[in-house]
Motif scaffolding. Structure first.
Motif, PDB file in Angstrom:
ATOM      1  N   TRP A 265      34.388  46.043  67.653  1.00  8.83           N
ATOM      2  CA  TRP A 265      34.962  47.163  68.405  1.00  8.83           C
ATOM      3  C   TRP A 265      36.168  46.719  69.226  1.00  8.83           C
ATOM      4  N   ILE A 266      36.208  45.454  69.622  1.00 11.30           N
ATOM      5  CA  ILE A 266      37.373  44.954  70.350  1.00 11.30           C
ATOM      6  C   ILE A 266      38.517  44.670  69.383  1.00 11.30           C
ATOM      7  N   VAL A 267      38.208  43.970  68.289  1.00  7.43           N
ATOM      8  CA  VAL A 267      39.247  43.600  67.312  1.00  7.43           C
ATOM      9  C   VAL A 267      39.909  44.840  66.719  1.00  7.43           C
TER      10      VAL A 267
ATOM     11  N   SER B 268      35.843  53.597  59.679  1.00  9.95           N
ATOM     12  CA  SER B 268      34.450  53.667  59.252  1.00  9.95           C
ATOM     13  C   SER B 268      33.674  52.449  59.735  1.00  9.95           C
ATOM     14  N   TYR B 269      34.293  51.298  59.611  1.00 12.57           N
ATOM     15  CA  TYR B 269      33.625  50.044  59.998  1.00 12.57           C
ATOM     16  C   TYR B 269      33.292  50.024  61.479  1.00 12.57           C
ATOM     17  N   ILE B 270      34.230  50.442  62.316  1.00 10.74           N
ATOM     18  CA  ILE B 270      34.005  50.356  63.759  1.00 10.74           C
ATOM     19  C   ILE B 270      32.883  51.297  64.202  1.00 10.74           C
ATOM     20  N   VAL B 271      32.650  52.369  63.458  1.00  8.84           N
ATOM     21  CA  VAL B 271      31.549  53.282  63.769  1.00  8.84           C
ATOM     22  C   VAL B 271      30.206  52.657  63.389  1.00  8.84           C
ATOM     23  N   MET B 272      30.152  52.017  62.224  1.00  6.92           N
ATOM     24  CA  MET B 272      28.884  51.491  61.727  1.00  6.92           C
ATOM     25  C   MET B 272      28.557  50.100  62.231  1.00  6.92           C
ATOM     26  N   PHE B 273      29.578  49.291  62.515  1.00  6.27           N
ATOM     27  CA  PHE B 273      29.333  47.894  62.884  1.00  6.27           C
ATOM     28  C   PHE B 273      30.113  47.480  64.142  1.00  6.27           C
ATOM     29  N   PRO B 274      29.981  48.220  65.228  1.00  9.19           N
ATOM     30  CA  PRO B 274      30.804  47.917  66.406  1.00  9.19           C
ATOM     31  C   PRO B 274      30.530  46.554  67.024  1.00  9.19           C
ATOM     32  N   GLY B 275      29.287  46.070  66.930  1.00  8.17           N
ATOM     33  CA  GLY B 275      28.931  44.818  67.592  1.00  8.17           C
ATOM     34  C   GLY B 275      29.031  43.583  66.738  1.00  8.17           C
ATOM     35  N   VAL B 276      29.341  43.741  65.457  1.00  4.79           N
ATOM     36  CA  VAL B 276      29.436  42.582  64.571  1.00  4.79           C
ATOM     37  C   VAL B 276      30.579  41.681  65.014  1.00  4.79           C
TER      38      VAL B 276
ATOM     39  N   PHE C  81      43.856  49.530  66.755  1.00  2.70           N
ATOM     40  CA  PHE C  81      44.140  50.963  66.843  1.00  2.70           C
ATOM     41  C   PHE C  81      45.005  51.270  68.065  1.00  2.70           C
ATOM     42  N   ALA C  82      44.722  50.603  69.168  1.00  2.00           N
ATOM     43  CA  ALA C  82      45.521  50.819  70.378  1.00  2.00           C
ATOM     44  C   ALA C  82      46.974  50.434  70.138  1.00  2.00           C
ATOM     45  N   LEU C  83      47.184  49.368  69.372  1.00  2.00           N
ATOM     46  CA  LEU C  83      48.550  48.948  69.046  1.00  2.00           C
ATOM     47  C   LEU C  83      49.258  50.002  68.205  1.00  2.00           C
ATOM     48  N   GLN C  84      48.514  50.609  67.274  1.00  2.00           N
ATOM     49  CA  GLN C  84      49.121  51.664  66.447  1.00  2.00           C
ATOM     50  C   GLN C  84      49.510  52.862  67.319  1.00  2.00           C
ATOM     51  N   LEU C  85      48.628  53.227  68.251  1.00  2.00           N
ATOM     52  CA  LEU C  85      48.929  54.338  69.161  1.00  2.00           C
ATOM     53  C   LEU C  85      50.156  54.037  70.013  1.00  2.00           C
ATOM     54  N   PHE C  86      50.172  52.859  70.601  1.00  2.00           N
ATOM     55  CA  PHE C  86      51.285  52.480  71.470  1.00  2.00           C
ATOM     56  C   PHE C  86      52.597  52.459  70.684  1.00  2.00           C
TER      57      PHE C  86
END
Length: 241
Positions: free
Chosen positions: A169-171, A141-149, A176-181
């Motif tokens: 969005w990077i953090v 939810s956070y990454i959708v609403m506050f990607p640039g914070v 998330f990428a780590l969870q996928l990998f």
């Protein structure tokens, strides 16, 4: 990165977030008073066991198991990590969407997360414990609403650690990428989960949180862009981003 703070002010006291943290901590402290054998039996009897949940997915006991699982933790590292992420990112989601929709994201995300892992390992007898899946929904939810914070945190480089500020969005995207990998890397192994971590619960919760937030943002009026930039400027004391 180990996130320590975000440059994202809130307009009101995040009572629900603080309440969730308090309940999690209290239950964990109760766990510490229990003998190890009793604690493990409690996890088996009162937390989600994929083999049982897959056999009776809509049973009342399964629903209660999912809820109870969200408040159990396996150790200090487990609960401290979860509560850090909830404290950092939950307050802003609650502030923007309100207490009710925030709780919907949290608990519905916890259910989606649990069953995402059940689908991956339907015969597992290892209990699923922890608030990670619900908190993953909050992160989505956070990454959708506050990607640039900007998020400040520690980045370890060998034996040296440095403090850096990166956009959310990077953090969270790297998390998330780590969870996928890790999740897909654990498929086909003999272990039920990679290193004891239910990665697909994290993946399911995160995706659910992001998608449902896109819907909720159409329901709840969002602050004007300029107001959001001004709030960030007042907190960071530098040029709005």
């Amino acid at each position: 990165m180990l996130p320590l703070r975000d440059m994202n002010p809130t307009r009101r006291l995040p009572i629900v977030t603080y309440g969730l943290i308090a309940v999690n901590v209290i239950i964990f402290l109760i766990q510490l008073t229990m003998p190890e054998s009793q604690l493990q039996q409690t996890f088996i009897n009162q937390a989600v066991v994929p083999a049982s949940a897959s056999a009776h997915p809509f049973a009342l006991e399964t629903i209660l198991d999912v809820i109870r699982s969200m408040f159990f933790h396996g150790g200090w590292e487990h609960i401290l990590g979860n509560m850090l992420y909830l404290w950092l990112f939950g307050d802003n989601v609650e502030d923007r969407l309100g207490a009710i929709l925030y709780l919907v994201i949290y608990f519905a995300g916890g259910f989606v997360a649990a069953f995402a892992q059940v689908i991956i390992a339907p015969t597992s007898t290892i209990p699923l414990i922890g608030a990670s899946g619900a908190i993953a929904a909050v992160l989505g939810s956070y990454i959708v609403m506050f990607p640039g914070v900007k998020v400040q945190g520690i980045i370890p480089i060998g034996r040296i650690s440095t403090m850096q500020s990166w956009p959310a969005w990077i953090v969270l995207g790297m998390w998330f990428a780590l969870q996928l990998f890790s999740g897909f890397g654990s498929l086909g192994t003999n272990a039920d989960y990679g290193g004891g971590v239910a990665f697909f619960a994290h993946i399911g919760g995160f995706v659910f949180g992001a998608l449902i937030t896109l819907v909720f943002m159409r329901i709840v009026p969002q602050p004007p862009v300029e107001e959001r930039k001004q709030m960030l400027y007042e907190r960071t004391k530098r040029t709005p981003f």
